[in-house]
Design a protein around this motif. Sequence first.
Motif, PDB file in Angstrom:
ATOM      1  N   THR A   4     -47.749  -8.506   2.152  1.00 13.10           N
ATOM      2  CA  THR A   4     -47.323  -8.902   0.797  1.00 13.10           C
ATOM      3  C   THR A   4     -47.392 -10.423   0.649  1.00 13.10           C
ATOM      4  O   THR A   4     -47.821 -10.937  -0.390  1.00 13.10           O
ATOM      5  CB  THR A   4     -45.894  -8.392   0.520  1.00 13.10           C
ATOM      6  N   ILE A   5     -46.980 -11.117   1.698  1.00  8.44           N
ATOM      7  CA  ILE A   5     -47.055 -12.589   1.640  1.00  8.44           C
ATOM      8  C   ILE A   5     -48.519 -13.025   1.469  1.00  8.44           C
ATOM      9  O   ILE A   5     -48.828 -13.882   0.640  1.00  8.44           O
ATOM     10  CB  ILE A   5     -46.427 -13.221   2.905  1.00  8.44           C
ATOM     11  N   GLN A   6     -49.386 -12.375   2.234  1.00 10.48           N
ATOM     12  CA  GLN A   6     -50.812 -12.735   2.124  1.00 10.48           C
ATOM     13  C   GLN A   6     -51.357 -12.418   0.735  1.00 10.48           C
ATOM     14  O   GLN A   6     -52.141 -13.182   0.172  1.00 10.48           O
ATOM     15  CB  GLN A   6     -51.629 -11.986   3.188  1.00 10.48           C
ATOM     16  N   PHE A  29     -38.810 -13.273  -2.471  1.00 14.19           N
ATOM     17  CA  PHE A  29     -38.185 -12.400  -1.462  1.00 14.19           C
ATOM     18  C   PHE A  29     -36.653 -12.444  -1.554  1.00 14.19           C
ATOM     19  O   PHE A  29     -35.982 -11.445  -1.349  1.00 14.19           O
ATOM     20  CB  PHE A  29     -38.674 -12.748  -0.053  1.00 14.19           C
ATOM     21  N   GLU A  30     -36.141 -13.617  -1.885  1.00 15.85           N
ATOM     22  CA  GLU A  30     -34.694 -13.748  -2.031  1.00 15.85           C
ATOM     23  C   GLU A  30     -34.212 -12.858  -3.176  1.00 15.85           C
ATOM     24  O   GLU A  30     -33.223 -12.149  -3.071  1.00 15.85           O
ATOM     25  CB  GLU A  30     -34.405 -15.206  -2.371  1.00 15.85           C
ATOM     26  N   ASN A  31     -34.970 -12.903  -4.265  1.00 11.39           N
ATOM     27  CA  ASN A  31     -34.562 -12.214  -5.478  1.00 11.39           C
ATOM     28  C   ASN A  31     -34.836 -10.716  -5.454  1.00 11.39           C
ATOM     29  O   ASN A  31     -33.981  -9.918  -5.820  1.00 11.39           O
ATOM     30  CB  ASN A  31     -35.331 -12.854  -6.635  1.00 11.39           C
ATOM     31  N   VAL A  32     -36.022 -10.342  -5.036  1.00  6.55           N
ATOM     32  CA  VAL A  32     -36.411  -8.929  -5.083  1.00  6.55           C
ATOM     33  C   VAL A  32     -35.873  -8.162  -3.873  1.00  6.55           C
ATOM     34  O   VAL A  32     -35.423  -7.033  -3.982  1.00  6.55           O
ATOM     35  CB  VAL A  32     -37.954  -8.796  -5.162  1.00  6.55           C
ATOM     36  N   CYS A  33     -35.919  -8.792  -2.691  1.00 12.39           N
ATOM     37  CA  CYS A  33     -35.535  -8.065  -1.468  1.00 12.39           C
ATOM     38  C   CYS A  33     -34.229  -8.573  -0.850  1.00 12.39           C
ATOM     39  O   CYS A  33     -33.823  -8.100   0.208  1.00 12.39           O
ATOM     40  CB  CYS A  33     -36.643  -8.180  -0.418  1.00 12.39           C
ATOM     41  N   GLN A  34     -33.581  -9.542  -1.515  1.00 15.07           N
ATOM     42  CA  GLN A  34     -32.345 -10.144  -0.972  1.00 15.07           C
ATOM     43  C   GLN A  34     -32.544 -10.614   0.472  1.00 15.07           C
ATOM     44  O   GLN A  34     -31.685 -10.422   1.344  1.00 15.07           O
ATOM     45  CB  GLN A  34     -31.154  -9.171  -1.042  1.00 15.07           C
ATOM     46  N   ASN A  49     -40.310  -1.812   0.677  1.00 14.07           N
ATOM     47  CA  ASN A  49     -40.473  -0.537  -0.038  1.00 14.07           C
ATOM     48  C   ASN A  49     -41.388  -0.670  -1.261  1.00 14.07           C
ATOM     49  O   ASN A  49     -41.664  -1.771  -1.745  1.00 14.07           O
ATOM     50  CB  ASN A  49     -39.118   0.073  -0.388  1.00 14.07           C
ATOM     51  N   SER A  50     -41.822   0.485  -1.756  1.00 15.07           N
ATOM     52  CA  SER A  50     -42.863   0.448  -2.792  1.00 15.07           C
ATOM     53  C   SER A  50     -42.328  -0.077  -4.128  1.00 15.07           C
ATOM     54  O   SER A  50     -43.055  -0.706  -4.886  1.00 15.07           O
ATOM     55  CB  SER A  50     -43.492   1.820  -2.975  1.00 15.07           C
ATOM     56  N   LEU A  51     -41.032   0.118  -4.392  1.00 16.22           N
ATOM     57  CA  LEU A  51     -40.452  -0.407  -5.625  1.00 16.22           C
ATOM     58  C   LEU A  51     -40.499  -1.943  -5.611  1.00 16.22           C
ATOM     59  O   LEU A  51     -40.895  -2.588  -6.586  1.00 16.22           O
ATOM     60  CB  LEU A  51     -39.005   0.079  -5.774  1.00 16.22           C
ATOM     61  N   ALA A  52     -40.117  -2.513  -4.468  1.00 21.59           N
ATOM     62  CA  ALA A  52     -40.151  -3.974  -4.327  1.00 21.59           C
ATOM     63  C   ALA A  52     -41.583  -4.479  -4.476  1.00 21.59           C
ATOM     64  O   ALA A  52     -41.837  -5.497  -5.130  1.00 21.59           O
ATOM     65  CB  ALA A  52     -39.564  -4.381  -2.981  1.00 21.59           C
ATOM     66  N   LYS A  53     -42.510  -3.750  -3.884  1.00 22.54           N
ATOM     67  CA  LYS A  53     -43.923  -4.140  -3.985  1.00 22.54           C
ATOM     68  C   LYS A  53     -44.382  -4.185  -5.432  1.00 22.54           C
ATOM     69  O   LYS A  53     -45.060  -5.112  -5.864  1.00 22.54           O
ATOM     70  CB  LYS A  53     -44.784  -3.122  -3.217  1.00 22.54           C
ATOM     71  N   GLU A  54     -43.974  -3.163  -6.168  1.00 22.48           N
ATOM     72  CA  GLU A  54     -44.346  -3.087  -7.585  1.00 22.48           C
ATOM     73  C   GLU A  54     -43.757  -4.271  -8.354  1.00 22.48           C
ATOM     74  O   GLU A  54     -44.432  -4.897  -9.164  1.00 22.48           O
ATOM     75  CB  GLU A  54     -43.780  -1.797  -8.171  1.00 22.48           C
ATOM     76  N   GLN A  55     -42.467  -4.546  -8.069  1.00 26.51           N
ATOM     77  CA  GLN A  55     -41.803  -5.669  -8.756  1.00 26.51           C
ATOM     78  C   GLN A  55     -42.538  -6.982  -8.466  1.00 26.51           C
ATOM     79  O   GLN A  55     -42.725  -7.803  -9.338  1.00 26.51           O
ATOM     80  CB  GLN A  55     -40.349  -5.785  -8.290  1.00 26.51           C
ATOM     81  N   ILE A  56     -42.942  -7.119  -7.217  1.00 31.25           N
ATOM     82  CA  ILE A  56     -43.632  -8.351  -6.819  1.00 31.25           C
ATOM     83  C   ILE A  56     -44.983  -8.460  -7.537  1.00 31.25           C
ATOM     84  O   ILE A  56     -45.367  -9.542  -8.000  1.00 31.25           O
ATOM     85  CB  ILE A  56     -43.775  -8.429  -5.281  1.00 31.25           C
ATOM     86  N   GLN A  57     -45.651  -7.339  -7.688  1.00 33.51           N
ATOM     87  CA  GLN A  57     -46.929  -7.376  -8.400  1.00 33.51           C
ATOM     88  C   GLN A  57     -46.761  -7.837  -9.848  1.00 33.51           C
ATOM     89  O   GLN A  57     -47.563  -8.618 -10.361  1.00 33.51           O
ATOM     90  CB  GLN A  57     -47.585  -5.992  -8.377  1.00 33.51           C
ATOM     91  N   ILE A  58     -45.687  -7.362 -10.478  1.00 36.71           N
ATOM     92  CA  ILE A  58     -45.429  -7.779 -11.868  1.00 36.71           C
ATOM     93  C   ILE A  58     -45.134  -9.285 -11.928  1.00 36.71           C
ATOM     94  O   ILE A  58     -45.636 -10.001 -12.788  1.00 36.71           O
ATOM     95  CB  ILE A  58     -44.256  -6.968 -12.474  1.00 36.71           C
ATOM     96  N   ILE A  59     -44.335  -9.753 -10.968  1.00 41.11           N
ATOM     97  CA  ILE A  59     -44.007 -11.194 -10.928  1.00 41.11           C
ATOM     98  C   ILE A  59     -45.288 -12.025 -10.776  1.00 41.11           C
ATOM     99  O   ILE A  59     -45.481 -13.024 -11.469  1.00 41.11           O
ATOM    100  CB  ILE A  59     -43.020 -11.494  -9.773  1.00 41.11           C
TER     101      ILE A  59
END
Length: 279
Positions: A4-6, A29-34, A49-59
């Motif tokens: 995800t970082i990459q 990461f602080e905000n989405v995954c604490q 998890n996939s929900l976090a991944k999705e959120q990160i994609q939107i960001i």
Amino acid sequence: MKATIQFIEKELDGLYPSIEIQGFIRLIFENVCQLSYTDLVLRKNDRINSLAKEQIQIIIKRLKKFEPIQYILGETEFVGLKITVNPAVLIPRPETEELVDWIIRLADLKSPGILDIGTGSGCIALAIKSQMQAANISAIDISEEALIVAKQNAIQNKLEVDFFLADILTWEDKKWGDFDVIVSNPPYVREMEKKKMHTNVLGFEPAKALFVPDSDPLIFYQRISEFAIKYLKKGGWLFFEINENLGKEMIQLIQNLGFKNIQIRKDINGKNRMLCGNK
Ligand code: GLN
């Protein structure tokens, strides 16, 4: 997490300086995954998890359009406080933290009455209150939407500030009390200075909080200083954040109205950014 970082680095490469991208990664990461920065380093091989991944994609999608990270995440930090922000308010700037710091050191009074004019997110008023518990602080803004944000920030930081709606350009229409300190970070960017500004500011932040006409760039300072000379107690302080290119004009303006002990202070970037004077 590594992947995800990459992904983030690859998507934002060339759009932002790499140091800024690293800052985004930390905040995301602080905000989405604490996860703290230490977690980020130590748990690089953990899966997310996939929900976090999705959120990160939107960001990332929004960052690619240069939307400010603070609006995307809905918050920022200011003098150690968590401040909610949305496009109704200006994102608090580091140079404004320097202004707060200066006020707290110079206007070291027992229980001062303080007024913040054009409070926006409430950041200045709330930060002063958090450092000077005995202060009695009021703050005004012309925007109802901004005041909703400011009041929310007071509640979430458990700080008491009296926020109310008012237009400082027509201050004569209202009755006001006396103050020991008046502070303002009003709109001060001239239309002609727009060219130098980035999309993240121009396209997303409230123009009403930023811009003044080239023909009358000190309009807010003029009216606020006239107000201050009437409503400051004798010896009271007026503090402004100012346009770095208008320091001389600002000194002249408040000198003409009778302010004394006028000082200009540079921000961390060496720019004339703050001004104060005594009534
Ligand atoms: N410092 C802000 C900027 O350059 C402007 C703040 C203001 O107009 N009060 O974006």
